[in-house]
Design an enzyme around this catalytic site. Structure first.
Site, PDB file in Angstrom:
ATOM      1  N   LYS A 191       9.070   2.654  51.915  1.00  0.00           N
ATOM      2  CA  LYS A 191       7.883   2.809  51.070  1.00  0.00           C
ATOM      3  C   LYS A 191       8.289   2.714  49.609  1.00  0.00           C
ATOM      4  CE  LYS A 191       5.564   6.312  49.112  1.00  0.00           C
ATOM      5  NZ  LYS A 191       5.019   5.602  47.977  1.00  0.00           N
ATOM      6  N   GLU A 266      18.121  12.024  46.526  1.00  0.00           N
ATOM      7  CA  GLU A 266      18.625  11.757  45.167  1.00  0.00           C
ATOM      8  C   GLU A 266      17.546  12.231  44.218  1.00  0.00           C
ATOM      9  OE1 GLU A 266      21.464  10.579  44.380  1.00  0.00           O
ATOM     10  OE2 GLU A 266      22.123   9.819  46.326  1.00  0.00           O
ATOM     11  N   CYS A 300      17.571   9.051  36.324  1.00  0.00           N
ATOM     12  CA  CYS A 300      17.894  10.396  36.812  1.00  0.00           C
ATOM     13  C   CYS A 300      19.180  10.924  36.187  1.00  0.00           C
ATOM     14  CB  CYS A 300      17.933  10.438  38.332  1.00  0.00           C
ATOM     15  SG  CYS A 300      18.677   9.012  39.069  1.00  0.00           S
ATOM     16  N   GLU A 397      13.713  18.499  33.200  1.00  0.00           N
ATOM     17  CA  GLU A 397      13.858  17.042  33.161  1.00  0.00           C
ATOM     18  C   GLU A 397      12.600  16.446  32.525  1.00  0.00           C
ATOM     19  OE1 GLU A 397      13.677  14.774  36.904  1.00  0.00           O
ATOM     20  OE2 GLU A 397      15.433  13.691  36.190  1.00  0.00           O
TER      21      GLU A 397
HETATM   22  P1  NAD Z   1       7.688  11.563  43.003  1.00  0.00           P
HETATM   23  O1  NAD Z   1       8.906  12.260  43.435  1.00  0.00           O
HETATM   24  O2  NAD Z   1       6.380  12.231  43.280  1.00  0.00           O
HETATM   25  O3  NAD Z   1       7.593  10.111  43.688  1.00  0.00           O
HETATM   26  C1  NAD Z   1       8.685   9.395  44.195  1.00  0.00           C
HETATM   27  C2  NAD Z   1       8.285   8.768  45.525  1.00  0.00           C
HETATM   28  O4  NAD Z   1       7.932   9.786  46.456  1.00  0.00           O
HETATM   29  C3  NAD Z   1       7.088   7.837  45.452  1.00  0.00           C
HETATM   30  O5  NAD Z   1       7.278   6.749  46.330  1.00  0.00           O
HETATM   31  C4  NAD Z   1       5.959   8.726  45.957  1.00  0.00           C
HETATM   32  O6  NAD Z   1       4.880   7.997  46.488  1.00  0.00           O
HETATM   33  C5  NAD Z   1       6.662   9.512  47.027  1.00  0.00           C
HETATM   34  N1  NAD Z   1       6.011  10.774  47.383  1.00  0.00           N
HETATM   35  C6  NAD Z   1       5.185  11.541  46.625  1.00  0.00           C
HETATM   36  N2  NAD Z   1       4.788  12.618  47.318  1.00  0.00           N
HETATM   37  C7  NAD Z   1       5.372  12.552  48.537  1.00  0.00           C
HETATM   38  C8  NAD Z   1       5.353  13.374  49.699  1.00  0.00           C
HETATM   39  N3  NAD Z   1       4.651  14.514  49.752  1.00  0.00           N
HETATM   40  N4  NAD Z   1       6.081  13.010  50.770  1.00  0.00           N
HETATM   41  C9  NAD Z   1       6.815  11.892  50.739  1.00  0.00           C
HETATM   42  N5  NAD Z   1       6.849  11.048  49.680  1.00  0.00           N
HETATM   43  C10 NAD Z   1       6.144  11.381  48.586  1.00  0.00           C
HETATM   44  O7  NAD Z   1       7.826  11.244  41.487  1.00  0.00           O
HETATM   45  P2  NAD Z   1       6.661  10.887  40.430  1.00  0.00           P
HETATM   46  O8  NAD Z   1       5.467  11.778  40.600  1.00  0.00           O
HETATM   47  O9  NAD Z   1       6.413   9.452  40.500  1.00  0.00           O
HETATM   48  O10 NAD Z   1       7.399  11.281  39.077  1.00  0.00           O
HETATM   49  C11 NAD Z   1       7.396  12.630  38.665  1.00  0.00           C
HETATM   50  C12 NAD Z   1       8.715  13.037  38.076  1.00  0.00           C
HETATM   51  O11 NAD Z   1       9.746  12.857  39.030  1.00  0.00           O
HETATM   52  C13 NAD Z   1       9.197  12.230  36.889  1.00  0.00           C
HETATM   53  O12 NAD Z   1       8.626  12.612  35.704  1.00  0.00           O
HETATM   54  C14 NAD Z   1      10.668  12.490  36.931  1.00  0.00           C
HETATM   55  O13 NAD Z   1      10.974  13.707  36.332  1.00  0.00           O
HETATM   56  C15 NAD Z   1      10.959  12.580  38.393  1.00  0.00           C
HETATM   57  N6  NAD Z   1      11.514  11.327  38.932  1.00  0.00           N
HETATM   58  C16 NAD Z   1      12.823  11.300  39.201  1.00  0.00           C
HETATM   59  C17 NAD Z   1      13.382  10.134  39.687  1.00  0.00           C
HETATM   60  C18 NAD Z   1      14.837  10.045  39.979  1.00  0.00           C
HETATM   61  O14 NAD Z   1      15.380   8.963  40.075  1.00  0.00           O
HETATM   62  N7  NAD Z   1      15.511  11.152  40.181  1.00  0.00           N
HETATM   63  C19 NAD Z   1      12.611   9.008  39.887  1.00  0.00           C
HETATM   64  C20 NAD Z   1      11.239   9.077  39.636  1.00  0.00           C
HETATM   65  C21 NAD Z   1      10.710  10.258  39.156  1.00  0.00           C
END
Ligand code: NAD
Length: 497
Positions: A191, A266, A300, A397
């Site tokens: 996904k 991660e 990250c 973060e």
């Molecule tokens: P997120 O963790 O919500 O999303 C990442 C992925 O997880 C997306 O594909 C999303 O659709 C999916 N996801 C969301 N809810 C889920 C659930 N309940 N079960 C399974 N999958 C799910 O991140 P975001 O809301 O897009 O970003 C929010 C914050 O996360 C950012 O501001 C940043 O601080 C952090 N972030 C970190 C990384 C990293 O590489 N560590 C990457 C993106 C965002």
């Protein structure tokens, strides 16, 4: 020049497609029949739509992945898997301009980085992992049981894996997850982030073109809930690998308990950059600037907390500020852009919210601090001074181009400096800038994080394991550690008595 004139014909043709899910090698519409807008963060325009997948779509993808795992893919010998992956790497390179443009338009990252860094890194990851396909081996333990015995271990693919990607590095993280899974003989339900699904869809088409059998790599686009949640709790999935926020990582971990699937996470970071007075200050300033401003800080491993010796702090911050002031904040497709937009209005609001909170708590803006323009989601590269633990800009973060700076003194020994660098729930990456090899090694041992760079922040190579201590995650990606995480070890013992 209009937007459409600026992009190459293959990227334009791909953008104009009605994007669907890819299940069992075929493009299929989602069961919801609904579409999600895909936005160009450089201007807020809708550039395409994607299929809003459902839990039922995940069921279909898992069934296809299971059939491939037990059928066509199981019959492919390791050397054939390696050849398919090399062919895939060649196709990625051949389609590099198209993929780089799609990545830049959808993620906002400047095209020069996509073309010159992401594409070679992605193809290299497939080449590197292809090399492992023929070298995944067991051992023959020397057992001490009474009588005569033979024993050996097999390292087998874990099975059907679910992979959930974030929006910050859609192509790179696709390769970190898909390449070791393919090399290990797993099949995949992936996904992409709902904000950035384009390159994953194009990569799945190229995988089929490379000859990777239908059903090995299935893509279900859509939102975290329902698609990500369905993957995490699915009884037919043997392992889930996730990159994203710590909060979502914890939800995935809970969901995975149903069938105790293997979990790799991660997650976030708040990585320290520690600069000693004997460091090459030009190199340290350039490294610190890159550590926090690359991809607008949406990394990250971003080096978001600077600890500099008090004797050089102001000089170093002046040098980083001079670099920040010269950076061109601009649209990803513009050749001279150093810094693109952040991904969305939500992310823009989040970062500007931190800037307001930081100043309310006493931080001073040394450079930057404001949104750029009123179209797209651009933010100036920003340095905050006068920051200290307890402020949200230091403790949390931000995921934006915002550096907080702090000092240490001569009478702070390495244990004290390390304790301050380690004062975070995260532990993903760190860098130490010094010309004293003893300081470098001694401090590297004291830092609690998955990676420590000496005179470099976050060196990336396919062979280097990547992952976090503490709440930055579970497990490692890249290197042989990634292969291990997509395999199970089986011990076989023969009673020869
Ligand atoms: P997120 O963790 O919500 O999303 C990442 C992925 O997880 C997306 O594909 C999303 O659709 C999916 N996801 C969301 N809810 C889920 C659930 N309940 N079960 C399974 N999958 C799910 O991140 P975001 O809301 O897009 O970003 C929010 C914050 O996360 C950012 O501001 C940043 O601080 C952090 N972030 C970190 C990384 C990293 O590489 N560590 C990457 C993106 C965002």
């Amino acid at each position: 020049m209009s937007f459409h004139e600026r992009i190459n014909a293959p990227a334009r043709a791909f953008l104009e497609k009605q994007h669907q899910l890819i299940i069992n090698g075929k493009a299929v519409e989602s069961r919801s029949g609904k579409r999600l807008d895909i936005i160009d963060p450089g201007n807020g325009n809708v550039i395409a739509t994607s299929a809003a997948g459902t839990a039922e779509d995940v069921d279909l993808a898992v069934a296809a992945a299971r059939r491939a795992f037990e059928g066509d893919w199981a019959k492919v010998k390791p050397n054939q898997r390696a050849r398919l992956m090399i062919r895939y790497a060649e196709l990625i390179e051949a389609h590099g301009d198209e993929l780089a443009q799609l990545e830049s338009i959808n993620s906002g990252k400047p095209l020069t980085f996509c073309r010159n860094a992401d594409i070679p890194n992605v193809s290299e990851m497939f080449r590197y992992m292809a090399g492992w396909a023929t070298k995944i081996e067991g051992t023959s333990p020397n057992v001490s049981l009474p009588g005569e015995w033979a024993a050996y271990t097999l390292r087998e693919p874990v099975g059907v894996v679910g992979q959930i990607l974030p929006w910050n590095f859609p192509l790179n993280l696709f390769s970190w997850k898909v390449a070791p899974a393919l090399a290990s003989g797993c099949t995949i339900v992936l996904k992409p982030a709902e904000l950035t699904p384009l390159t994953a869809l194009r990569m799945a088409e190229l995988a089929l073109e490379a000859g990777i059998p239908a059903g090995v790599l299935n893509i279900v686009t859509g939102c975290g809930n329902p698609v990500g949640a369905a993957i995490s709790e699915h009884a037919g999935i043997d392992k889930v690998s996730f990159t994203g926020s710590t909060e979502t990582g914890k939800k995935i971990l809970h969901a995975a308990t149903g069938n105790l699937k293997r979990v790799t996470l991660e997650l976030g970071g708040k990585s320290p950059v520690i600069v000693f007075p004997d460091a090459d200050l030009d190199a340290a300033a350039a490294g610190a600037a890159r550590a926090i401003f690359f991809h607008a800080g949406q990394v990250c491993a971003a080096g978001s907390r600077l600890f500099a010796h008090e004797a050089i702090h102001d000089d170093l911050v002046d040098r980083i500020a001079a670099i920040a002031s010269k950076m061109k904040v601009g649209y990803g497709l513009d050749d001279d852009s150093d810094l693109g937009p952040v991904i969305s209005q939500t992310q823009l609001d989040r970062v500007t919210g931190y800037l307001v909170a930081g100043q309310e708590q006493g931080a001073q803006v040394r450079v930057g601090g404001k949104r750029v323009g009123d179209r797209g989601y651009f933010i100036e590269p920003t340095i905050l001074t006068g920051t200290r633990p307890g402020m949200s800009v230091v403790d949390e973060e931000i995921f934006g181009p915002v550096l907080s700076t702090m000092t240490f003194r001569d009478d702070d020994d390495l244990d004290v400096i390390a304790a301050r660098a380690n004062a975070s729930p995260y532990g993903l990456s760190a860098s130490v800038w010094t010309s004293d090899v003893r300081i470098a090694h001694r401090l590297a041992r004291r830092i609690k994080s998955g990676a420590v760079g000496v005179n470099v922040h976050s060196a990336a190579d396919a062979s280097l394991p990547y992952g976090g201590f503490k709440q930055s995650g579970w497990g490692r990606e890249r290197g042989f550690d990634a292969i291990e995480s997509y395999t199970e070890v089986k011990a076989i013992t023969l009673n020869l008595n």
